[in-house]
Write an enzyme that holds these catalytic residues in place. Structure first.
Site, PDB file in Angstrom:
ATOM      1  N   HIS A  88     -53.017  18.309  -8.343  1.00 49.99           N
ATOM      2  CA  HIS A  88     -52.837  16.838  -7.960  1.00 49.99           C
ATOM      3  C   HIS A  88     -54.177  16.241  -7.525  1.00 49.99           C
ATOM      4  O   HIS A  88     -54.454  15.318  -8.197  1.00 49.99           O
ATOM      5  CB  HIS A  88     -51.574  16.751  -6.886  1.00 49.99           C
ATOM      6  N   GLN A 116       0.872  -1.235   0.111  1.00 47.32           N
ATOM      7  CA  GLN A 116      -0.097  -0.043   0.022  1.00 47.32           C
ATOM      8  C   GLN A 116       0.697   1.269  -0.062  1.00 47.32           C
ATOM      9  O   GLN A 116       0.668   2.177  -0.650  1.00 47.32           O
ATOM     10  CB  GLN A 116      -1.058  -0.033   1.229  1.00 47.32           C
ATOM     11  N   GLU A 174     -10.235   1.308   3.027  1.00 50.14           N
ATOM     12  CA  GLU A 174     -10.562   1.052   1.819  1.00 50.14           C
ATOM     13  C   GLU A 174     -10.104  -0.602   1.580  1.00 50.14           C
ATOM     14  O   GLU A 174     -11.266  -1.278   0.766  1.00 50.14           O
ATOM     15  CB  GLU A 174      -9.661   1.664   1.031  1.00 50.14           C
ATOM     16  N   HIS A 175      -8.954  -0.928   2.279  1.00 49.10           N
ATOM     17  CA  HIS A 175      -8.751  -2.395   2.100  1.00 49.10           C
ATOM     18  C   HIS A 175      -8.686  -3.025   3.410  1.00 49.10           C
ATOM     19  O   HIS A 175      -7.960  -2.423   4.361  1.00 49.10           O
ATOM     20  CB  HIS A 175      -7.300  -2.620   1.423  1.00 49.10           C
TER      21      HIS A 175
END
Lengths: 427, 427
Positions: free
Chosen positions: B419, B259, B327-328
């Site tokens: 509506h 990393q 992340e990991h």
């Protein structure tokens, strides 16, 4: 007068391209203001939120507290009539039932090499819901934004809503109660969005922020996208009605007006293969307008952005509908199925003569928070997935030998020696 | 020296909170520059793109053309060695197989009232893929970004990549060929992202833009979010390794370094219940570093952002891992299952002693484009859904009477008369 186009006339391609290009979105010029407000809230926390709330809403948080307690909420909610209360419950039940079907499935499988891979979906911890004050405070929006979060399994659902003058909206408080909103704070504007994103005790930091708002709120969400998840970048609302001679012109007109009454920059478009229907709908709009309390807004929208397009064959509408990628698409056709199958880009589709958009706005089941301004080309309406995230996983304990050499080769090729080492050291 | 923390020591909560708060993201101050470039491209189209490409990349588009033709791409791709070619094919096969499982299912059901509701998923028409030039041009990223789009059924996949000096990267060209990229243009930077968003002939307008890039590219995507769909707001990469005494310290060290070698602001964190392992890993990092060609980058990252945390019990890591939402996440444990089940926030999880992140980076199957900087709390990695959108639908032709009154009641309550009219006119 609405714009009238004929797909067979010269110059149609250019006129239609201009229609598609006009998203009716103007830069409100609030970007710098909003950045300043966010920085203030981030730097000074509660004090900044209190000052901005006093300045913009005229509300002294020191007096009543920033949080709207359960008793105060319940007292306001109790003022809703039984009929409306029952209608809100029916809506919540139907919306909840629909969204439960959206709960995603995980995946966990072992391949031929023995490698296990898959993913699982989990809810975010905390979601923030912005609810505008004043006229645009719709209980239906509270249900549509809150229920998917609850279905997703979000642990805590936090609502913020400005209370200029100190008034609580009974319908909004009831909808929050029905939807299971956990905490409510009487703040609004960009400062409320910043408080939800960063957390300003007692307002807790949220992982996802959803809900409609004015230009400041929308810009604050845009600027904070990435710090938190947001629902979408929203613009003015729109409807595209595709109708043939089988449609009742008054019904078509009412549906076009139901969009137009939202906002002077809302857009209502009719495409039809029937010149007779086109003329009759235009006349019906004029006939119905004076009877509406919302006539001023609806007329402004219809005059400036209303459009009627005639085509030779109803199937000719497919590329037009795909280019417009309308937020709402009504197919008021004797047989809507062929067009329903052929059209690829739309936020939500309403099929047949007895499915006015309003049924979907309130209680059909599908969400009414939808991509606007042609964004249905790439974006989805709000749903359960907005409040969940997918975590993938991998286990190559078995099967490592089948892929290790290739992984190390690629690491070498990319010039990442520690990547290669981390593989080869295990070989 | 990496930061050393002990969860049992006084002051740990504050030190850990500071670790979580530091996303290692600095405002690059390119926001105004990027806004100017986007405005230029929007206003002047091709001429602006050509000028900016000449200025930033030193490439004259008039000479070789903006598009990299099939022959030119094939000639570059042909220079890749057979071994790397085979590895890329294996990676593409595995990534494709994994992502096919992500294809979402539609829904179409009739409820007890006779109302039909559901949704369908359709691919976007065209996706744009940014591929950086120079050192960070990774063929694995081309596969990871392009294959989910192809699996989704995107009709046309367009790639842009800067070619400073005019050189094509053979690996990138081969990966594009394997992944089925349709067209490639030799442009980069914010101007290339703007060209993809708005369309600058011959570069076609794309609905979704994905892919990594430098600060200008990332900021351009952020500013154009809403005009197009984007993959995510990405920050520096990170890994969290949770290991017990059963882990080999050299393996842990190699993974932390894989990393760290990406970027001086990448972050590698180890949490362990073994003080022995903590010390041994720190020593192994020092032992392995000198042998790496990427030592300078890896050492800078490890010294500034590397962190080793010791805990009393391995289950104590659950709240820490959820707060870091890495992340990991590697679980190098004798039995990873209890932690795997307990941890809720992570981009991707790597299980066991023989699943280094690098296997997943290249060819495990799951995507390597993942949420960074704690965004796994609310965001998912890249997948097939990034290239699709959900269109909901409703048909109350039958069942209208069961819900009409409630819908009209809610329209009245919200003060939207058109509506209500659109419902009552059909009753």
């Amino acid at each position: 007068m609405p714009l009238r186009l004929d797909a067979r006339a010269p110059g149609f391609a250019e006129a239609f391209a201009a229609l598609v290009a006009d998203r009716r979105e103007e830069d409100a010029g609030v970007s710098a203001d909003v950045a300043r407000i966010i920085a203030e809230v981030r730097a000074r926390g509660y004090a900044a939120v209190a000052e901005l709330t006093a300045r913009f809403d005229g509300v002294d948080l020191a007096a009543g507290g920033i949080e709207i307690g359960r008793d105060e909420r319940a007292a306001a909610a109790a003022r809703v009539t039984p009929e409306t209360r029952a209608a809100l419950h029916l809506a919540a039940d139907r919306i909840g039932m629909f969204h439960v079907e959206q709960l995603p499935k995980g995946h966990d499988a072992v391949d031929g090499s023995g490698i296990r891979a898959g993913w699982r979906w989990t809810p975010v911890e905390r979601a923030g819901l912005y609810v505008p004050g004043g006229r645009a405070a719709y209980p239906s929006s509270v249900l549509m934004n809150a229920l998917p979060a609850k279905v997703a399994g979000v642990r805590e659902l936090v609502m913020v809503t400005p209370t200029p003058g100190g008034e609580l909206n009974p319908l909004v408080m009831l909808a929050a109660e029905i939807a299971g909103v956990d905490r409510v704070f009487r703040i609004g504007g960009a400062q409320a969005v910043a408080a939800l994103a960063y957390g300003v005790a007692p307002v807790p930091a949220c992982d996802v922020i959803v809900g409609p708002g004015n230009a400041w709120v929308a810009e604050a969400k845009r600027q904070l996208y990435g710090v938190v998840g947001i629902d979408m970048v929203a613009g003015p609302s729109e409807i595209l009605v595709i109708a043939d001679a089988s449609a009742d012109p008054a019904h078509v007109a009412a549906d076009l007006l139901s969009q137009a009454e939202h906002d002077p920059v809302a857009q209502s478009i009719l495409i039809t293969d029937s010149a007779t229907l086109a003329g009759a709908v235009a006349a019906e709009v004029e006939r119905l307008l004076p009877g509406l309390a919302s006539a001023a807004t609806a007329r402004a929208s219809w005059a400036r952005f209303g459009t009627i397009i005639t085509v030779a064959d109803i199937m000719d509408t497919v590329p037009l509908a795909d280019a417009l990628a309308a937020e709402h698409l009504e197919l008021m056709l004797a047989d809507p199925e062929p067009l329903f199958r052929a059209i690829r880009h739309a936020g939500s589709i309403f099929l047949g003569h007895r499915t006015p958009e309003a049924i979907g706005d309130y209680l059909g089941g599908p969400n009414h928070v939808l991509p606007t301004g042609r964004r249905a080309r790439f974006a989805s309406g709000l749903g359960v997935l907005n409040f969940m995230k997918r975590t993938t996983f991998l286990d190559s304990s078995r099967g490592f030998d089948a892929v290790a050499d290739a992984a190390a080769t690629l690491a070498d090729a990319e010039g990442l020696p520690a990547h290669a080492l981390s593989v080869r050291i295990r070989s």
